[in-house]
Design an enzyme around this catalytic site. Structure first.
Site, mmCIF file in Angstrom:
data_model
loop_
_atom_site.group_PDB
_atom_site.id
_atom_site.type_symbol
_atom_site.label_atom_id
_atom_site.label_comp_id
_atom_site.label_asym_id
_atom_site.label_seq_id
_atom_site.Cartn_x
_atom_site.Cartn_y
_atom_site.Cartn_z
ATOM 1 N N ASP A 38 37.854 45.082 31.050
ATOM 2 C CA ASP A 38 39.206 45.593 30.832
ATOM 3 C C ASP A 38 39.359 46.154 29.418
ATOM 4 O O ASP A 38 40.127 45.623 28.611
ATOM 5 C CB ASP A 38 40.227 44.474 31.096
ATOM 6 C CG ASP A 38 40.140 43.938 32.514
ATOM 7 O OD1 ASP A 38 39.589 44.637 33.389
ATOM 8 O OD2 ASP A 38 40.617 42.817 32.758
ATOM 9 N N THR A 61 36.506 46.963 37.657
ATOM 10 C CA THR A 61 37.100 47.945 36.752
ATOM 11 C C THR A 61 38.621 48.020 36.938
ATOM 12 O O THR A 61 39.152 47.711 38.004
ATOM 13 C CB THR A 61 36.521 49.347 37.034
ATOM 14 O OG1 THR A 61 36.786 49.712 38.399
ATOM 15 C CG2 THR A 61 35.028 49.388 36.802
ATOM 16 N N LYS A 93 44.681 47.102 43.221
ATOM 17 C CA LYS A 93 45.862 46.384 43.737
ATOM 18 C C LYS A 93 46.878 47.326 44.374
ATOM 19 O O LYS A 93 48.041 47.393 43.989
ATOM 20 C CB LYS A 93 46.538 45.551 42.646
ATOM 21 C CG LYS A 93 45.672 44.431 42.097
ATOM 22 C CD LYS A 93 46.448 43.508 41.177
ATOM 23 C CE LYS A 93 45.610 42.389 40.605
ATOM 24 N NZ LYS A 93 44.639 42.845 39.572
ATOM 25 N N GLY A 98 51.197 52.980 54.057
ATOM 26 C CA GLY A 98 49.868 53.440 54.446
ATOM 27 C C GLY A 98 49.543 54.849 53.983
ATOM 28 O O GLY A 98 48.464 55.101 53.425
HETATM 29 O O1 S5P Z 1 45.338 36.764 40.475
HETATM 30 C C1 S5P Z 1 44.699 37.532 39.782
HETATM 31 C C2 S5P Z 1 44.094 38.689 40.344
HETATM 32 C C3 S5P Z 1 43.315 39.507 39.525
HETATM 33 S S1 S5P Z 1 42.421 40.755 40.295
HETATM 34 N N1 S5P Z 1 44.506 37.312 38.449
HETATM 35 C C4 S5P Z 1 43.763 38.125 37.644
HETATM 36 O O2 S5P Z 1 43.620 37.830 36.451
HETATM 37 N N2 S5P Z 1 43.188 39.274 38.166
HETATM 38 C C5 S5P Z 1 42.411 40.214 37.319
HETATM 39 O O3 S5P Z 1 41.288 39.525 36.784
HETATM 40 C C6 S5P Z 1 43.170 40.778 36.131
HETATM 41 O O4 S5P Z 1 43.759 42.025 36.471
HETATM 42 C C7 S5P Z 1 42.091 40.942 35.074
HETATM 43 O O5 S5P Z 1 41.454 42.199 35.209
HETATM 44 C C8 S5P Z 1 41.069 39.864 35.401
HETATM 45 C C9 S5P Z 1 41.172 38.595 34.565
HETATM 46 O O6 S5P Z 1 40.893 38.854 33.220
HETATM 47 P P1 S5P Z 1 40.731 37.686 32.130
HETATM 48 O O7 S5P Z 1 40.518 38.426 30.858
HETATM 49 O O8 S5P Z 1 41.974 36.868 32.137
HETATM 50 O O9 S5P Z 1 39.516 36.879 32.557
#
Ligand code: S5P
Length: 274
Positions: A38, A61, A93, A98
């Site tokens: 990110d 990504t 996400k 549709g």
């Molecule tokens: O419930 C969720 C779903 C997702 S996809 N919680 C999340 O944190 N994510 C994603 O996972 C979020 O968009 C980010 O890209 C990653 C977590 O990042 P971190 O830096 O907190 O590990």
């Protein structure tokens, strides 16, 4: 139940090409680690992907946060995916009707469907979001994950919402390969059904960290052992816990990735042997 099978045993049972590829990659590399890259600059993005690539099954990504994006970046990402043997998951996400999601998935600046093996969607619009995305993704051999739960404090995706997400997946299991969730979904929302013959859904789990329990914006972290061994999830998704705050220090990034890879893999070995 899938929880006690090896990744390769499960790969052999899957028909969806993206699910098969992910399970085979996990087994080949002894890695159930996905890194979420990110970062907002193209060169940082590529440097982190190149550093962690050998250690991961999947790179996640958020392509829309890259400030200096052009389509050449996708070519570079695809080259790294071949060089290091990882699957690509654009964490888009989707959450619209549709017709709109089909356009967002296929078109625009990013043309996600043309390069991302896996993407995800919120089930909030109902089954039409799956059919909209499937109209684009199925002919390309792609896979979809539904967000059945979230890692954040106060998340609304609980209870009957989560159950409906799982039912939507069961009804579309040629394209829906699993969930973003915090635990296994075997049998969830199944009324009078046959749990033993439940389809094999992949569980990809964000909210994983070894150093801290959360951030200042509602994120909550658990350890790889809690996620993979205790909760039966299949892939740990780690972002800041691996790329950290100094993007230039690729050696430290690589070391952290190896630590998470090992913890995730050990937790899996303990799970299947228990
Ligand atoms: O419930 C969720 C779903 C997702 S996809 N919680 C999340 O944190 N994510 C994603 O996972 C979020 O968009 C980010 O890209 C990653 C977590 O990042 P971190 O830096 O907190 O590990």
């Amino acid at each position: 139940p899938a929880q006690t099978l090896t990744y390769s045993e499960r790969a052999a049972r899957h028909k969806n090409p993206a699910a098969k590829l992910l399970l085979e990659t996990i087994e080949r590399k002894n890695s159930n680690l996905a890194v979420s890259v990110d970062v907002t600059k193209r060169e940082d993005f590529l440097a982190v992907v190149d550093a962690v690539g050998p250690l991961v099954c999947l790179i996640k990504t958020h392509i829309d946060i890259i400030e200096d994006f052009d389509y050449g970046l996708i070519k570079r990402l695809e080259e790294l995916s071949k060089k290091h043997d990882f699957v690509i998951f654009e964490d888009r996400k989707f959450a619209d009707i549709g017709n709109t999601v089909a356009l967002q998935y296929s078109s625009g600046v990013h043309k996600i469907a043309s390069w991302s093996h896996i993407t995800n969607a919120h089930p909030v619009p109902g089954p039409s979001i799956v059919s909209g995305l499937a109209s684009v993704g199925v002919p390309l051999g792609r896979g979809l994950l539904l967000l059945a739960e979230m890692s954040t404090k106060g998340a609304l995706a609980t209870g009957s919402y989560t159950e409906e997400a799982v039912r939507m997946a069961r009804a579309n299991s040629q394209f829906v390969i699993g969930f973003i969730a915090q635990r296994r979904m075997d049998g969830v929302g199944l009324v009078g059904g046959d749990v033993e013959n439940e389809g094999d859904f992949l569980i990809l789990t964000p909210g994983v960290g070894l150093e801290v329990k959360g951030d200042a914006m509602g994120q909550q972290y658990r350890t790889p052992d809690e996620v993979v061994r205790e909760s039966g999830c299949d892939v740990i998704i780690v972002g800041r816990g691996i790329y950290g705050t100094d993007l230039k220090d690729v050696d430290a990034i690589r070391l952290r990735a190896e630590r998470y890879r090992k913890e995730g893999w050990d937790a899996y070995l303990k799970r299947i042997r228990s």
